[in-house]
Scaffold this motif. Structure first.
Motif, PDB file in Angstrom:
ATOM      1  N   GLY A 115       0.760  -0.938  -0.074  1.00 62.46           N
ATOM      2  CA  GLY A 115      -0.319   0.073  -0.082  1.00 62.46           C
ATOM      3  C   GLY A 115       0.793   1.212  -0.468  1.00 62.46           C
ATOM      4  N   VAL A 116       0.445   2.275   0.137  1.00 63.59           N
ATOM      5  CA  VAL A 116       0.347   3.124  -0.128  1.00 63.59           C
ATOM      6  C   VAL A 116       1.394   3.891   1.268  1.00 63.59           C
ATOM      7  N   LEU A 117       2.859   4.795   1.706  1.00 64.12           N
ATOM      8  CA  LEU A 117       3.875   4.505   2.972  1.00 64.12           C
ATOM      9  C   LEU A 117       3.642   6.544   2.741  1.00 64.12           C
ATOM     10  N   ASN A 118       3.104   6.906   4.013  1.00 62.28           N
ATOM     11  CA  ASN A 118       2.672   8.454   3.964  1.00 62.28           C
ATOM     12  C   ASN A 118       2.381   8.948   3.403  1.00 62.28           C
ATOM     13  N   PRO A 119       0.802   8.806   3.362  1.00 59.94           N
ATOM     14  CA  PRO A 119       0.765   9.641   2.227  1.00 59.94           C
ATOM     15  C   PRO A 119       0.527  11.556   2.369  1.00 59.94           C
ATOM     16  N   THR A 120       0.329  12.387   1.645  1.00 63.96           N
ATOM     17  CA  THR A 120      -0.128  13.240   1.736  1.00 63.96           C
ATOM     18  C   THR A 120      -0.987  14.007   1.104  1.00 63.96           C
ATOM     19  N   SER A 121      -1.477  14.926   1.682  1.00 64.71           N
ATOM     20  CA  SER A 121      -2.007  15.645   0.456  1.00 64.71           C
ATOM     21  C   SER A 121      -2.823  17.666   1.001  1.00 64.71           C
ATOM     22  N   ASP A 134       5.472   8.723   0.546  1.00 64.62           N
ATOM     23  CA  ASP A 134       7.112   8.078   0.235  1.00 64.62           C
ATOM     24  C   ASP A 134       7.134   6.885  -0.324  1.00 64.62           C
ATOM     25  N   ASP A 135       8.723   6.849  -1.165  1.00 65.78           N
ATOM     26  CA  ASP A 135       8.859   5.993  -1.365  1.00 65.78           C
ATOM     27  C   ASP A 135       9.013   4.293  -0.927  1.00 65.78           C
ATOM     28  N   ASN A 136       8.044   4.010  -1.198  1.00 62.95           N
ATOM     29  CA  ASN A 136       7.923   2.404  -0.673  1.00 62.95           C
ATOM     30  C   ASN A 136       8.583   0.807  -1.324  1.00 62.95           C
ATOM     31  N   SER A 137       8.882   1.396  -2.419  1.00 60.72           N
ATOM     32  CA  SER A 137       9.140   0.335  -3.593  1.00 60.72           C
ATOM     33  C   SER A 137       9.970  -0.803  -3.338  1.00 60.72           C
ATOM     34  N   ALA A 138      10.752  -0.329  -2.528  1.00 62.12           N
ATOM     35  CA  ALA A 138      11.830  -2.011  -1.901  1.00 62.12           C
ATOM     36  C   ALA A 138      11.474  -2.407  -0.641  1.00 62.12           C
ATOM     37  N   GLU A 139       9.567  -2.526  -0.670  1.00 65.71           N
ATOM     38  CA  GLU A 139       8.898  -3.088   0.657  1.00 65.71           C
ATOM     39  C   GLU A 139       7.921  -4.315   0.019  1.00 65.71           C
ATOM     40  N   GLY A 140       8.264  -5.040   0.598  1.00 67.01           N
ATOM     41  CA  GLY A 140       7.013  -5.776   0.064  1.00 67.01           C
ATOM     42  C   GLY A 140       7.249  -6.258  -1.137  1.00 67.01           C
ATOM     43  N   ASN A 141       5.634  -6.315  -1.953  1.00 67.17           N
ATOM     44  CA  ASN A 141       6.240  -7.175  -3.153  1.00 67.17           C
ATOM     45  C   ASN A 141       5.499  -5.395  -4.288  1.00 67.17           C
ATOM     46  N   ALA A 142       5.403  -4.556  -3.364  1.00 73.60           N
ATOM     47  CA  ALA A 142       5.657  -3.618  -4.331  1.00 73.60           C
ATOM     48  C   ALA A 142       6.767  -3.597  -5.180  1.00 73.60           C
ATOM     49  N   ASP A 168       4.769   7.363 -10.942  1.00 79.86           N
ATOM     50  CA  ASP A 168       5.131   5.964 -10.405  1.00 79.86           C
ATOM     51  C   ASP A 168       5.361   6.030  -8.775  1.00 79.86           C
ATOM     52  N   ARG A 169       5.823   4.565  -8.508  1.00 75.65           N
ATOM     53  CA  ARG A 169       5.779   5.058  -6.531  1.00 75.65           C
ATOM     54  C   ARG A 169       6.853   5.420  -6.511  1.00 75.65           C
ATOM     55  N   THR A 170       7.872   5.320  -7.126  1.00 78.67           N
ATOM     56  CA  THR A 170       9.167   6.009  -6.993  1.00 78.67           C
ATOM     57  C   THR A 170       9.274   7.553  -7.145  1.00 78.67           C
ATOM     58  N   VAL A 171       8.411   8.439  -7.378  1.00 80.01           N
ATOM     59  CA  VAL A 171       8.322  10.244  -7.764  1.00 80.01           C
ATOM     60  C   VAL A 171       8.010  10.352  -6.589  1.00 80.01           C
ATOM     61  N   GLY A 172       6.985   9.821  -6.119  1.00 78.36           N
ATOM     62  CA  GLY A 172       6.590  11.003  -5.389  1.00 78.36           C
ATOM     63  C   GLY A 172       5.284  11.620  -4.616  1.00 78.36           C
ATOM     64  N   THR A 173       5.104  12.128  -6.233  1.00 76.50           N
ATOM     65  CA  THR A 173       4.313  13.224  -5.889  1.00 76.50           C
ATOM     66  C   THR A 173       3.491  13.437  -6.600  1.00 76.50           C
ATOM     67  N   GLN A 174       2.148  14.407  -7.010  1.00 76.80           N
ATOM     68  CA  GLN A 174       1.330  13.781  -8.441  1.00 76.80           C
ATOM     69  C   GLN A 174       0.035  14.735  -7.734  1.00 76.80           C
ATOM     70  N   ILE A 175       0.098  15.725  -8.973  1.00 70.32           N
ATOM     71  CA  ILE A 175      -1.024  17.135  -8.733  1.00 70.32           C
ATOM     72  C   ILE A 175      -1.792  16.526  -9.796  1.00 70.32           C
ATOM     73  N   VAL A 176      -3.717  16.465  -8.854  1.00 68.46           N
ATOM     74  CA  VAL A 176      -5.158  16.254  -9.499  1.00 68.46           C
ATOM     75  C   VAL A 176      -5.449  17.360  -9.980  1.00 68.46           C
ATOM     76  N   ALA A 192      -4.004   4.609  -4.119  1.00 67.21           N
ATOM     77  CA  ALA A 192      -3.580   3.316  -3.963  1.00 67.21           C
ATOM     78  C   ALA A 192      -2.805   3.787  -5.270  1.00 67.21           C
ATOM     79  N   PHE A 193      -2.997   2.193  -5.565  1.00 68.66           N
ATOM     80  CA  PHE A 193      -1.874   1.895  -6.175  1.00 68.66           C
ATOM     81  C   PHE A 193      -1.822   0.745  -7.268  1.00 68.66           C
ATOM     82  N   ILE A 194      -1.341   0.286  -8.340  1.00 67.09           N
ATOM     83  CA  ILE A 194      -2.143  -0.170  -9.533  1.00 67.09           C
ATOM     84  C   ILE A 194      -0.249  -0.834 -10.251  1.00 67.09           C
ATOM     85  N   THR A 195      -0.505  -1.869 -10.648  1.00 65.78           N
ATOM     86  CA  THR A 195       0.979  -2.410 -11.469  1.00 65.78           C
ATOM     87  C   THR A 195       0.841  -1.937 -12.143  1.00 65.78           C
ATOM     88  N   ALA A 196       1.976  -1.527 -13.284  1.00 64.41           N
ATOM     89  CA  ALA A 196       1.819  -1.690 -14.543  1.00 64.41           C
ATOM     90  C   ALA A 196       1.128  -1.988 -15.385  1.00 64.41           C
TER      91      ALA A 196
END
Length: 213
Positions: A115-121, A134-142, A168-176, A192-196
């Motif tokens: 899932g998502v680590l330390n989300p902010t808005s 936060d980038d947690n791409s090295a954890e679990g099945n991320a 991408d999960r590694t980027v850490g930010t997105q504007i909507v 949430a996150f979805i695989t590519a």
């Protein structure tokens, strides 16, 4: 008379109260029949109808998100019905007759992806919402290439803005971007996150509410 095969929303054939169900191409479906003011039925039935309506209004407004978020749970049922069952049974709060959706518990995506680590808005900029994590791409099945799924739900307008293939999960930010008509409205934020390849999703997380600018 209707028959519920596996509990409420588990497979409904015919009519139960004001809920009508059936099957089409092996997929169960449900819809709610408008109630008659002259026939309010029992207090319990009225309460259940109110809960059902609150759930239905919320999910109808966020259909694009749950279509992906519940894809893995749409087994002999639609993504919408899978979400309907979960939210109705796990994310309705209030006391009769005032039942509402409990947003922190209303999962709009359910799956086994990390899932998502330390989300902010941030809603401070006019016409947009900035999501962070936060980038947690090295954890679990991320995966580093997992895409952010982001949603801004506007309860007063009963509509939502979704970005289903964000950064991408590694980027850490997105504007909507959000419509200028949302200015002054309270909005509810989800991520949430979805695989590519779209094969897996994470459970969604509720980021809270805020006032759009």
């Amino acid at each position: 008379m209707g028959k519920i095969a596996q509990g409420i929303l588990g497979g409904l054939s015919g009519k139960v109260g004001n809920v009508i169900g059936g099957s089409w191409k092996g997929i169960d479906y449900i819809r709610i029949k408008p109630s008659s003011v002259a026939n309010p039925r029992t207090v319990g039935q009225v309460n259940q109808r109110t809960k059902f309506t609150a759930t239905l209004e919320f999910l109808q407004a966020v259909k694009p998100f749950i279509k992906l978020g519940y894809k893995g749970l749409a087994v002999k049922k639609t993504e919408f019905n899978a979400a309907m069952s979960y939210v109705l049974n796990n994310a309705i709060t209030g006391t009769e007759p005032n039942f509402v959706v409990d947003y922190p518990n209303a999962l709009v995506s359910r799956g086994g992806l990390s899932g998502v680590l330390n989300p902010t808005s941030d809603l401070s900029t006019s016409g947009e919402v900035t999501f962070g994590w936060d980038d947690n791409s090295a954890e679990g099945n991320a995966n580093a290439t997992d895409k952010a799924m982001l949603m801004v739900y506007n309860p007063s307008k009963k509509e939502s803005i979704s970005l289903l293939d964000g950064a991408d999960r590694t980027v850490g930010t997105q504007i909507v971007p959000i419509p200028t008509t949302y200015a002054g409205d309270t909005v509810e934020l989800f991520m949430a996150f979805i695989t590519a390849d779209g094969s897996q999703v994470s459970n969604s997380i509720y980021l809270g509410s805020g006032t759009a600018n």
